[in-house]
Design an enzyme around this catalytic site. Structure first.
Site, PDB file in Angstrom:
ATOM      1  N   TYR A 109       0.846  -1.203   0.000  1.00  0.00           N
ATOM      2  CA  TYR A 109       0.000   0.000   0.000  1.00  0.00           C
ATOM      3  C   TYR A 109       0.879   1.249   0.000  1.00  0.00           C
ATOM      4  CZ  TYR A 109      -3.985   2.983   1.334  1.00  0.00           C
ATOM      5  OH  TYR A 109      -4.972   3.946   1.360  1.00  0.00           O
ATOM      6  N   LYS A 127       1.073   3.857  -3.063  1.00  0.00           N
ATOM      7  CA  LYS A 127       0.551   5.211  -2.840  1.00  0.00           C
ATOM      8  C   LYS A 127       1.656   6.260  -3.032  1.00  0.00           C
ATOM      9  CE  LYS A 127      -3.813   4.228  -2.036  1.00  0.00           C
ATOM     10  NZ  LYS A 127      -4.894   4.680  -2.926  1.00  0.00           N
TER      11      LYS A 127
HETATM   12  N1  LIG Z   1     -10.603   5.297   4.311  1.00  0.00           N
HETATM   13  C1  LIG Z   1      -9.396   5.727   4.619  1.00  0.00           C
HETATM   14  O1  LIG Z   1      -9.028   5.844   5.798  1.00  0.00           O
HETATM   15  C2  LIG Z   1      -8.426   6.101   3.508  1.00  0.00           C
HETATM   16  C3  LIG Z   1      -7.246   6.772   3.871  1.00  0.00           C
HETATM   17  C4  LIG Z   1      -6.336   7.110   2.871  1.00  0.00           C
HETATM   18  C5  LIG Z   1      -6.606   6.790   1.553  1.00  0.00           C
HETATM   19  N2  LIG Z   1      -7.764   6.136   1.229  1.00  0.00           N
HETATM   20  C6  LIG Z   1      -7.975   5.787  -0.175  1.00  0.00           C
HETATM   21  O2  LIG Z   1      -9.251   6.243  -0.584  1.00  0.00           O
HETATM   22  C7  LIG Z   1      -9.699   5.449  -1.669  1.00  0.00           C
HETATM   23  C8  LIG Z   1     -11.144   5.061  -1.456  1.00  0.00           C
HETATM   24  O3  LIG Z   1     -11.221   4.269  -0.295  1.00  0.00           O
HETATM   25  P1  LIG Z   1     -12.478   4.268   0.684  1.00  0.00           P
HETATM   26  O4  LIG Z   1     -11.924   4.434   2.048  1.00  0.00           O
HETATM   27  O5  LIG Z   1     -13.527   5.159   0.198  1.00  0.00           O
HETATM   28  O6  LIG Z   1     -12.921   2.725   0.549  1.00  0.00           O
HETATM   29  P2  LIG Z   1     -14.335   2.022   0.345  1.00  0.00           P
HETATM   30  O7  LIG Z   1     -14.057   0.565   0.569  1.00  0.00           O
HETATM   31  O8  LIG Z   1     -15.397   2.652   1.172  1.00  0.00           O
HETATM   32  O9  LIG Z   1     -14.688   2.252  -1.193  1.00  0.00           O
HETATM   33  C9  LIG Z   1     -13.919   1.635  -2.191  1.00  0.00           C
HETATM   34  C10 LIG Z   1     -14.801   1.255  -3.365  1.00  0.00           C
HETATM   35  O10 LIG Z   1     -13.932   0.760  -4.398  1.00  0.00           O
HETATM   36  C11 LIG Z   1     -14.573  -0.342  -5.018  1.00  0.00           C
HETATM   37  N3  LIG Z   1     -13.562  -1.204  -5.665  1.00  0.00           N
HETATM   38  C12 LIG Z   1     -12.738  -2.104  -5.094  1.00  0.00           C
HETATM   39  N4  LIG Z   1     -11.968  -2.702  -6.038  1.00  0.00           N
HETATM   40  C13 LIG Z   1     -12.314  -2.154  -7.231  1.00  0.00           C
HETATM   41  C14 LIG Z   1     -11.904  -2.354  -8.567  1.00  0.00           C
HETATM   42  N5  LIG Z   1     -10.956  -3.258  -8.874  1.00  0.00           N
HETATM   43  N6  LIG Z   1     -12.466  -1.606  -9.545  1.00  0.00           N
HETATM   44  C15 LIG Z   1     -13.440  -0.701  -9.247  1.00  0.00           C
HETATM   45  N7  LIG Z   1     -13.901  -0.473  -7.997  1.00  0.00           N
HETATM   46  C16 LIG Z   1     -13.342  -1.197  -6.996  1.00  0.00           C
HETATM   47  C17 LIG Z   1     -15.328  -1.042  -3.915  1.00  0.00           C
HETATM   48  O11 LIG Z   1     -16.397  -1.828  -4.446  1.00  0.00           O
HETATM   49  C18 LIG Z   1     -15.808   0.138  -3.060  1.00  0.00           C
HETATM   50  O12 LIG Z   1     -17.128   0.540  -3.421  1.00  0.00           O
HETATM   51  C19 LIG Z   1      -8.706   4.286  -1.792  1.00  0.00           C
HETATM   52  O13 LIG Z   1      -7.782   4.548  -2.824  1.00  0.00           O
HETATM   53  C20 LIG Z   1      -8.002   4.303  -0.458  1.00  0.00           C
HETATM   54  O14 LIG Z   1      -6.690   3.763  -0.526  1.00  0.00           O
HETATM   55  C21 LIG Z   1      -8.661   5.785   2.170  1.00  0.00           C
END
Ligand SMILES: NC(=O)c1ccc[n+]([C@@H]2O[C@H](COP(=O)([O-])OP(=O)(O)OC[C@H]3O[C@@H](n4cnc5c(N)ncnc54)[C@H](O)[C@@H]3O)[C@@H](O)[C@H]2O)c1
Length: 264
Positions: free
Chosen positions: A157, A161
């Site tokens: 990750y 990232k």
């Molecule tokens: N939540 C956190 O704390 C956090 C922190 C830093 C970065 N992020 C980043 O934010 C982004 C979104 O994450 P989130 O927290 O909203 O997660 P989430 O799990 O709520 O949403 C992610 C969505 O992506 C979809 N998904 C998964 N694999 C996929 C694929 N191969 N193709 C298309 N869609 C796919 C899932 O079905 C889901 O609806 C990610 O890149 C994550 O790394 C999240």
């Protein structure tokens, strides 16, 4: 050079949940028409219904970001339905978590495919459209794990990232002179369904790395929409990360010593 979200056409990947869903809502609140895409088609359709109920205009598409044909179909849908694409938000991310020596090569390959090569595919599919227009905006969702050594139990990750941050910075050098903005969203903790995207290996490790406040997804959606409207590159959800980044930049050896000082 910044785009006006009113009447803009926005494509968001992973928009069926969490940050992507919240960004789709924030773009729609500002008058954008949104192509809501997700691996999970039901989730994408549910978000389109939410936006429709609030008076927004949106269309859903099942799209796996590891499949370039799916992204091409999304581009074609956007052009057919709305005539243009102004904003592309590459938002999908997954994690492989565990001790370094327990995460298999296949897990690394999967994380690289989803977190990094998805952005490469998106660029191949959407940049020709934006370059032809000479206008538009790209948002890549990285993480504070892309700016800082955020924990050794999630190396794929952290590595991907960091790659997304570097790719986005270099992309900004290419696209800004061509009228296209680039933002890199680097959230700290956000309350979402992200735990569904984690595969665990080996024994759990104790918490490591800097700890930042957790925020709700809706506020992150607003930050992204504001960042796009203001054509800002770095979008943080925790300003504490900026101070941490300055400390790292000033003396990386000192910074790593501080982080490892109290580790078991
Ligand atoms: N939540 C956190 O704390 C956090 C922190 C830093 C970065 N992020 C980043 O934010 C982004 C979104 O994450 P989130 O927290 O909203 O997660 P989430 O799990 O709520 O949403 C992610 C969505 O992506 C979809 N998904 C998964 N694999 C996929 C694929 N191969 N193709 C298309 N869609 C796919 C899932 O079905 C889901 O609806 C990610 O890149 C994550 O790394 C999240």
């Amino acid at each position: 050079m910044s785009i006006d979200l009113h009447n803009a056409v926005a494509v968001v990947t992973g928009a069926g949940s969490g940050i992507g869903r919240a960004a789709a809502h924030a773009f729609a609140r500002r008058g954008a028409r949104v192509v809501v895409t997700d691996l999970d088609a039901q989730r994408a359709h549910a978000v389109v219904e939410e936006l429709g109920a609030l008076g927004g205009e949106a269309v859903a598409a099942a799209c796996d970001v590891t499949v370039i044909d799916d992204l091409q179909a999304v581009r074609d849908l956007a052009l057919h339905r709305f005539g243009r694409v102004d904003l592309v938000m590459n938002n999908v991310g997954i994690l492989a978590v565990g001790p370094v020596e327990d995460i298999p090569l296949e897990a690394w390959q999967r994380v690289i495919d989803v977190n990094l090569l998805s952005v490469v595919r998106s660029n191949l599919v959407f940049l020709p459209v934006l370059l032809e227009q000479g206008a538009g905006h790209v948002v890549n969702t990285a993480s504070t794990a892309g700016l800082l050594p955020y924990g050794y139990d999630r190396l794929p990750y952290t590595a991907t990232k960091h790659a997304v941050v570097g790719l986005s910075e270099a992309l900004a050098l290419y696209l800004r002179p061509r009228g296209i903005g680039v933002s890199c969203l680097c959230p700290a903790g956000v309350a979402t369904n992200i735990v569904e995207q984690i595969t665990f290996y080996g024994e759990p490790a104790p918490p490591q790395g800097p700890a930042f406040p957790v925020v709700d997804a809706e506020s992150v959606g607003e930050l992204v929409a504001d960042g796009v409207s203001e054509n800002r590159f770095l979008i943080l959800t925790a300003q504490e990360a900026a101070a941490e980044l300055r400390e790292l930049g000033a003396d990386v050896d000192h910074y790593l010593s501080r982080l490892t000082k109290d580790m078991p």
